[in-house]
Design an enzyme around this catalytic site. Structure first.
Site, PDB file in Angstrom:
ATOM      1  N   ALA A  35      55.828  75.178 -72.791  1.00  0.00           N
ATOM      2  CA  ALA A  35      56.978  74.296 -73.049  1.00  0.00           C
ATOM      3  C   ALA A  35      57.237  74.137 -74.545  1.00  0.00           C
ATOM      4  CB  ALA A  35      56.710  72.929 -72.417  1.00  0.00           C
ATOM      5  N   THR A 135      37.687  69.932 -69.301  1.00  0.00           N
ATOM      6  CA  THR A 135      36.938  69.444 -70.460  1.00  0.00           C
ATOM      7  C   THR A 135      35.650  68.742 -70.042  1.00  0.00           C
ATOM      8  OG1 THR A 135      37.054  67.835 -72.257  1.00  0.00           O
ATOM      9  CG2 THR A 135      38.408  67.364 -70.360  1.00  0.00           C
ATOM     10  N   ASP A 136      34.708  68.646 -70.984  1.00  0.00           N
ATOM     11  CA  ASP A 136      33.484  67.878 -70.724  1.00  0.00           C
ATOM     12  C   ASP A 136      33.744  66.370 -70.755  1.00  0.00           C
ATOM     13  OD1 ASP A 136      33.911  67.581 -73.470  1.00  0.00           O
ATOM     14  OD2 ASP A 136      31.899  68.195 -74.072  1.00  0.00           O
ATOM     15  N   GLU A 137      34.912  65.968 -71.298  1.00  0.00           N
ATOM     16  CA  GLU A 137      35.169  64.522 -71.456  1.00  0.00           C
ATOM     17  C   GLU A 137      35.282  63.803 -70.120  1.00  0.00           C
ATOM     18  OE1 GLU A 137      37.860  63.239 -74.423  1.00  0.00           O
ATOM     19  OE2 GLU A 137      37.284  64.820 -75.817  1.00  0.00           O
ATOM     20  N   TYR A 161      43.364  60.362 -71.828  1.00  0.00           N
ATOM     21  CA  TYR A 161      43.302  61.838 -71.786  1.00  0.00           C
ATOM     22  C   TYR A 161      42.275  62.304 -70.763  1.00  0.00           C
ATOM     23  CZ  TYR A 161      41.578  66.496 -72.979  1.00  0.00           C
ATOM     24  OH  TYR A 161      41.142  67.799 -72.897  1.00  0.00           O
ATOM     25  N   LYS A 165      42.708  64.349 -67.186  1.00  0.00           N
ATOM     26  CA  LYS A 165      42.067  65.641 -66.902  1.00  0.00           C
ATOM     27  C   LYS A 165      41.183  65.517 -65.649  1.00  0.00           C
ATOM     28  CE  LYS A 165      42.148  69.028 -68.936  1.00  0.00           C
ATOM     29  NZ  LYS A 165      43.069  70.215 -68.917  1.00  0.00           N
ATOM     30  N   ARG A 225      29.345  65.579 -80.977  1.00  0.00           N
ATOM     31  CA  ARG A 225      30.119  66.526 -80.176  1.00  0.00           C
ATOM     32  C   ARG A 225      29.350  67.846 -80.136  1.00  0.00           C
ATOM     33  NH1 ARG A 225      31.955  62.343 -79.090  1.00  0.00           N
ATOM     34  NH2 ARG A 225      34.134  61.650 -79.012  1.00  0.00           N
ATOM     35  N   ARG A 291      37.979  54.726 -83.159  1.00  0.00           N
ATOM     36  CA  ARG A 291      38.855  55.017 -82.000  1.00  0.00           C
ATOM     37  C   ARG A 291      38.489  54.036 -80.880  1.00  0.00           C
ATOM     38  NH1 ARG A 291      38.264  61.090 -79.774  1.00  0.00           N
ATOM     39  NH2 ARG A 291      39.899  61.551 -81.274  1.00  0.00           N
TER      40      ARG A 291
HETATM   41  P1  NAD Z   1      46.811  72.365 -77.351  1.00  0.00           P
HETATM   42  O1  NAD Z   1      47.291  70.956 -77.412  1.00  0.00           O
HETATM   43  O2  NAD Z   1      46.531  73.086 -78.619  1.00  0.00           O
HETATM   44  O3  NAD Z   1      47.855  73.262 -76.545  1.00  0.00           O
HETATM   45  C1  NAD Z   1      48.477  72.823 -75.367  1.00  0.00           C
HETATM   46  C2  NAD Z   1      49.599  73.805 -75.040  1.00  0.00           C
HETATM   47  O4  NAD Z   1      50.202  73.391 -73.801  1.00  0.00           O
HETATM   48  C3  NAD Z   1      50.718  73.829 -76.088  1.00  0.00           C
HETATM   49  O5  NAD Z   1      51.080  75.157 -76.375  1.00  0.00           O
HETATM   50  C4  NAD Z   1      51.857  73.089 -75.407  1.00  0.00           C
HETATM   51  O6  NAD Z   1      53.147  73.511 -75.845  1.00  0.00           O
HETATM   52  C5  NAD Z   1      51.608  73.443 -73.948  1.00  0.00           C
HETATM   53  N1  NAD Z   1      52.205  72.492 -73.008  1.00  0.00           N
HETATM   54  C6  NAD Z   1      52.152  71.137 -73.059  1.00  0.00           C
HETATM   55  N2  NAD Z   1      52.859  70.616 -72.029  1.00  0.00           N
HETATM   56  C7  NAD Z   1      53.334  71.670 -71.309  1.00  0.00           C
HETATM   57  C8  NAD Z   1      54.109  71.787 -70.134  1.00  0.00           C
HETATM   58  N3  NAD Z   1      54.565  70.700 -69.482  1.00  0.00           N
HETATM   59  N4  NAD Z   1      54.408  73.010 -69.663  1.00  0.00           N
HETATM   60  C9  NAD Z   1      53.974  74.117 -70.314  1.00  0.00           C
HETATM   61  N5  NAD Z   1      53.259  74.067 -71.446  1.00  0.00           N
HETATM   62  C10 NAD Z   1      52.926  72.864 -71.930  1.00  0.00           C
HETATM   63  O7  NAD Z   1      45.531  72.333 -76.415  1.00  0.00           O
HETATM   64  P2  NAD Z   1      44.166  73.148 -76.514  1.00  0.00           P
HETATM   65  O8  NAD Z   1      43.263  72.447 -77.440  1.00  0.00           O
HETATM   66  O9  NAD Z   1      44.481  74.571 -76.705  1.00  0.00           O
HETATM   67  O10 NAD Z   1      43.614  72.919 -75.030  1.00  0.00           O
HETATM   68  C11 NAD Z   1      44.011  73.777 -73.970  1.00  0.00           C
HETATM   69  C12 NAD Z   1      43.352  73.305 -72.676  1.00  0.00           C
HETATM   70  O11 NAD Z   1      41.942  73.332 -72.839  1.00  0.00           O
HETATM   71  C13 NAD Z   1      43.719  71.884 -72.281  1.00  0.00           C
HETATM   72  O12 NAD Z   1      43.855  71.849 -70.888  1.00  0.00           O
HETATM   73  C14 NAD Z   1      42.513  71.050 -72.724  1.00  0.00           C
HETATM   74  O13 NAD Z   1      42.361  69.931 -71.907  1.00  0.00           O
HETATM   75  C15 NAD Z   1      41.401  72.045 -72.517  1.00  0.00           C
HETATM   76  N6  NAD Z   1      40.208  71.873 -73.396  1.00  0.00           N
HETATM   77  C16 NAD Z   1      40.373  71.776 -74.751  1.00  0.00           C
HETATM   78  C17 NAD Z   1      39.243  71.677 -75.567  1.00  0.00           C
HETATM   79  C18 NAD Z   1      39.352  71.585 -77.071  1.00  0.00           C
HETATM   80  O14 NAD Z   1      38.341  71.364 -77.752  1.00  0.00           O
HETATM   81  N7  NAD Z   1      40.538  71.761 -77.658  1.00  0.00           N
HETATM   82  C19 NAD Z   1      37.956  71.657 -74.986  1.00  0.00           C
HETATM   83  C20 NAD Z   1      37.848  71.755 -73.595  1.00  0.00           C
HETATM   84  C21 NAD Z   1      38.984  71.868 -72.817  1.00  0.00           C
HETATM   85  O1  DAU Z   2      35.158  67.643 -75.636  1.00  0.00           O
HETATM   86  C1  DAU Z   2      36.298  68.432 -75.409  1.00  0.00           C
HETATM   87  C2  DAU Z   2      37.492  67.759 -76.017  1.00  0.00           C
HETATM   88  O2  DAU Z   2      37.357  67.881 -77.418  1.00  0.00           O
HETATM   89  C3  DAU Z   2      38.820  68.331 -75.546  1.00  0.00           C
HETATM   90  O3  DAU Z   2      38.950  68.117 -74.170  1.00  0.00           O
HETATM   91  C4  DAU Z   2      39.982  67.700 -76.297  1.00  0.00           C
HETATM   92  O4  DAU Z   2      41.200  68.323 -75.925  1.00  0.00           O
HETATM   93  C5  DAU Z   2      39.748  67.883 -77.774  1.00  0.00           C
HETATM   94  O5  DAU Z   2      40.778  67.245 -78.505  1.00  0.00           O
HETATM   95  C6  DAU Z   2      38.395  67.323 -78.185  1.00  0.00           C
HETATM   96  O6  DAU Z   2      38.362  65.878 -78.085  1.00  0.00           O
HETATM   97  P1  DAU Z   2      37.659  64.969 -79.212  1.00  0.00           P
HETATM   98  O7  DAU Z   2      38.225  63.618 -79.143  1.00  0.00           O
HETATM   99  O8  DAU Z   2      36.187  65.108 -79.155  1.00  0.00           O
HETATM  100  O9  DAU Z   2      38.182  65.774 -80.522  1.00  0.00           O
HETATM  101  P2  DAU Z   2      38.768  65.286 -81.929  1.00  0.00           P
HETATM  102  O10 DAU Z   2      38.834  66.515 -82.783  1.00  0.00           O
HETATM  103  O11 DAU Z   2      39.985  64.474 -81.780  1.00  0.00           O
HETATM  104  O12 DAU Z   2      37.611  64.356 -82.496  1.00  0.00           O
HETATM  105  C7  DAU Z   2      36.285  64.847 -82.644  1.00  0.00           C
HETATM  106  C8  DAU Z   2      35.426  63.692 -83.128  1.00  0.00           C
HETATM  107  O13 DAU Z   2      35.822  63.361 -84.462  1.00  0.00           O
HETATM  108  C9  DAU Z   2      35.593  62.424 -82.312  1.00  0.00           C
HETATM  109  O14 DAU Z   2      34.333  61.767 -82.224  1.00  0.00           O
HETATM  110  C10 DAU Z   2      36.554  61.571 -83.136  1.00  0.00           C
HETATM  111  C11 DAU Z   2      36.243  61.997 -84.560  1.00  0.00           C
HETATM  112  N1  DAU Z   2      37.383  61.947 -85.508  1.00  0.00           N
HETATM  113  C12 DAU Z   2      38.544  62.580 -85.146  1.00  0.00           C
HETATM  114  C13 DAU Z   2      39.635  62.565 -86.003  1.00  0.00           C
HETATM  115  C14 DAU Z   2      40.925  63.228 -85.600  1.00  0.00           C
HETATM  116  C15 DAU Z   2      37.253  61.317 -86.730  1.00  0.00           C
HETATM  117  O15 DAU Z   2      36.182  60.783 -87.072  1.00  0.00           O
HETATM  118  N2  DAU Z   2      38.335  61.307 -87.583  1.00  0.00           N
HETATM  119  C16 DAU Z   2      39.516  61.876 -87.252  1.00  0.00           C
HETATM  120  O16 DAU Z   2      40.479  61.803 -88.058  1.00  0.00           O
END
Ligand code: NAD
Ligand code: DAU
Length: 355
Positions: A35, A135-137, A161, A165, A225, A291
Site C-alpha cells: 500500500a 513477532t516475538d512481542e 502493536y 499481531k 532485545r 515508553r
Molecule cells: P515495515 O513497517 O518496514 O513495512 C511494512 C510494509 O507494509 C510497508 O511497506 C507498508 O507500506 C506495507 N503495508 C502497510 N499496510 C499495508 C496494507 N494495508 N496493505 C499492503 N501493504 C501494507 O515493517 P517491517 O519491519 O519490515 O516488518 C514486516 C513484518 O515483519 C511485520 O508483519 C512485522 O510485524 C514483522 N516483524 C518485524 C520485525 C522487526 O524487527 N522489524 C521483527 C519480527 C517481525
Molecule cells: O521484537 C520484534 C519487534 O521488534 C518487531 O515486531 C517490531 O515490528 C519492531 O519494531 C521491533 O520492536 P521494538 O519496540 O523492540 O523496536 P524499536 O526499534 O522501536 O525499539 C527497540 C528498543 O529500543 C526498545 O526497547 C525501545 C528502545 N528505544 C527505541 C527508540 C525508537 C529507545 O530507547 N529509543 C528510541 O528512540
C-alpha cells in the site's frame, strides 16, 4: 528449493524488500502487493527495476477484490505476508491503524487465500502455503532470569502493536484448524540491517549521531532485545516455506541479547571510527521518558527451527552491526529522501512529549 511464484505483501518495507531481493536472487518470481504507507519505499527495490521476476502492485491487503484478482491471475505457490503497521510507539499514539491493517487486513487476506485454495486441485491445495510473518512481542516480556520464549510460551501481548499481531496469529491458526488452509507462522525477534526505516532504534540512532542530534534512550536503557540480521530472517522464512510443517509455528532469533544502552554505545564506537568528525558520539546519549508499558526483555529460543529445519543465523552481531552502520553512511541519499514531511512530524510528536 524449486523456483516458485510468491505473492508477497508489504514487500516495499524493511524486511519485505530484503526478502524480495533474496527471493529473486534465488530464482523465485515475486508479485509484491504494498500500500506504500509511510514505511513503504520503492527505492528499496530499485535494483530490480526492469526485472520481470518482480511485479509491483500498489494496493492494500484490505482490498479483497484486488487480492482475489492477483491470486487468480498469478496463481502463486505461496503467500508470504509481511504487510503490517510495525512500530510500537506509533501503536501507542494511534492504535486504530494497527487494528485495521494487522487484524482486519490479515483476516481479509486469509479469506481470499482460503477461497483461492478451495478452487485449486487437491494436489495444489496441499502444497499451497500461507506464510504469516509475526513477532516475538506476542509472548510479552521476560524477567532477567526467565527462559527464552519458545513456541509453546503463552501469548501475553502488552502493546496495541503486539496485541494486533497476536490477534492475527490466532486468526491464522484458526484457518488451519477450522478450514485446513496450509499455514505456517514465524515469530521473529528484532531485525536490523539495510533499508530499516529510521524510526526504529538502530537506524534512528545512526541517523541522529551522524547529524549531531541527541540519542534518545528510553527509561534506564536496560531493556533487552534479541537482535537478528535481516538477511538471516529472510533465510529463515525461505527455509520454513520450503520445509515447514503446515499448522506449525517457528521461532526465529539471533541468539544475541543486548541491552539498548549497550547497542547505542556500540553504534557510537563504530561511528567514532567510520565517521570521526562527530566523535565522541556517546556525548549525544540522552535519557528520555520511557515508553508506556515498555517490555523489559525479549529472548527467543529458536532450537525448533535449528534442529528440525537446519536453520541458524549466519551473521554475528559484531559483523552485522558494522555492515549496517557502513550501509547507512553509504546510503545517505536513501535516508535523506525519507527524513522529510511525515517523518519530521512523527519525530517531533514522539520525542517532544519525552523531554
Ligand atoms: P515495515 O513497517 O518496514 O513495512 C511494512 C510494509 O507494509 C510497508 O511497506 C507498508 O507500506 C506495507 N503495508 C502497510 N499496510 C499495508 C496494507 N494495508 N496493505 C499492503 N501493504 C501494507 O515493517 P517491517 O519491519 O519490515 O516488518 C514486516 C513484518 O515483519 C511485520 O508483519 C512485522 O510485524 C514483522 N516483524 C518485524 C520485525 C522487526 O524487527 N522489524 C521483527 C519480527 C517481525
Ligand atoms: O521484537 C520484534 C519487534 O521488534 C518487531 O515486531 C517490531 O515490528 C519492531 O519494531 C521491533 O520492536 P521494538 O519496540 O523492540 O523496536 P524499536 O526499534 O522501536 O525499539 C527497540 C528498543 O529500543 C526498545 O526497547 C525501545 C528502545 N528505544 C527505541 C527508540 C525508537 C529507545 O530507547 N529509543 C528510541 O528512540
Amino acid at each position: 528449493m524449486r523456483s516458485r511464484v510468491l505473492l508477497v505483501t508489504g514487500g516495499a518495507g524493511f524486511i519485505g524488500s530484503n526478502f524480495i531481493l533474496e527471493a529473486v536472487r534465488r530464482g523465485h518470481a515475486v508479485v509484491n502487493l504494498d500500500a506504500l504507507t509511510y514505511a513503504g519505499n520503492m527505492d528499496n527495490l530499485a535494483s530490480l527495476h526492469g526485472n520481470s521476476a518482480h511485479t509491483f502492485v500498489h494496493g492494500s491487503i484490505l482490498d479483497s477484490a484486488l487480492i482475489a484478482r492477483l491470486l487468480d491471475e498469478h496463481r502463486p505457490d505461496a503467500i508470504v505476508h509481511f504487510a503490517a503497521e510495525s512500530h510500537v510507539d506509533r501503536s501507542i499514539l494511534g492504535p486504530a491503524a494497527f487494528v485495521d491493517t494487522n487484524i482486519i487486513g490479515t483476516f481479509t487476506l486469509l479469506e481470499a487465500a482460503l477461497k483461492h485454495a478451495r478452487s485449486l486441485a487437491e494436489d495444489d491445495r496441499k502444497t499451497f502455503r500461507f506464510l504469516h510473518v509475526s513477532t516475538d512481542e506476542v509472548y510479552g516480556s521476560l524477567s532477567p532470569d526467565e527462559a527464552a520464549f519458545h513456541e509453546e510460551t503463552p501469548y501475553r501481548p502488552n502493546s496495541p502493536y503486539s496485541a494486533s499481531k497476536a490477534a492475527s496469529d490466532h486468526l491464522v491458526r484458526a484457518y488451519f484448524h477450522t478450514y485446513g488452509l496450509q499455514v505456517v507462522t514465524t515469530n521473529c525477534s528484532n531485525n536490523y540491517g539495510p533499508y530499516q526505516f529510521p524510526e526504529k532504534l538502530i537506524p534512528l540512532m545512526i541517523h541522529n549521531a551522524i547529524n549531531g542530534k541527541s540519542l534518545p534512550v528510553y527509561g534506564d536503557g536496560q531493556n533487552v532485545r534479541d537482535w537478528l540480521y535481516v538477511t538471516d530472517h529472510c533465510d529463515a522464512i525461505l527455509t520454513v516455506l520450503e520445509d515447514g510443517t503446515p499448522g506449525e509455528t517457528y521461532n526465529v532469533g539471533g541468539l544475541n541479547e543486548q541491552k539498548n544502552l549497550d547497542v547505542v554505545k556500540i553504534l557510537c564506537t563504530i561511528l567514532d571510527e567510520l565517521h570521526a568528525e562527530g566523535a565522541p558520539h556517546d556525548r549525544l546519549i540522552t535519557y528520555v521518558k520511557d515508553r508506556p508499558g515498555h517490555d523489559r526483555r525479549y529472548a527467543i529460543d529458536c532450537r525448533k527451527l535449528q534442529s528440525s529445519l537446519g536453520w541458524s543465523p549466519k551473521e554475528s552481531f559484531e559483523t552485522g552491526i558494522r555492515k549496517t552502520v557502513q550501509w547507512y553512511l553509504d546510503n545517505a541519499v536513501w535516508v535523506e529522501k525519507i527524513v522529510s514531511g511525515e517523518y519530521r512530524e512523527w519525530i517531533t510528536g514522539n520525542y517532544a512529549s519525552r523531554a
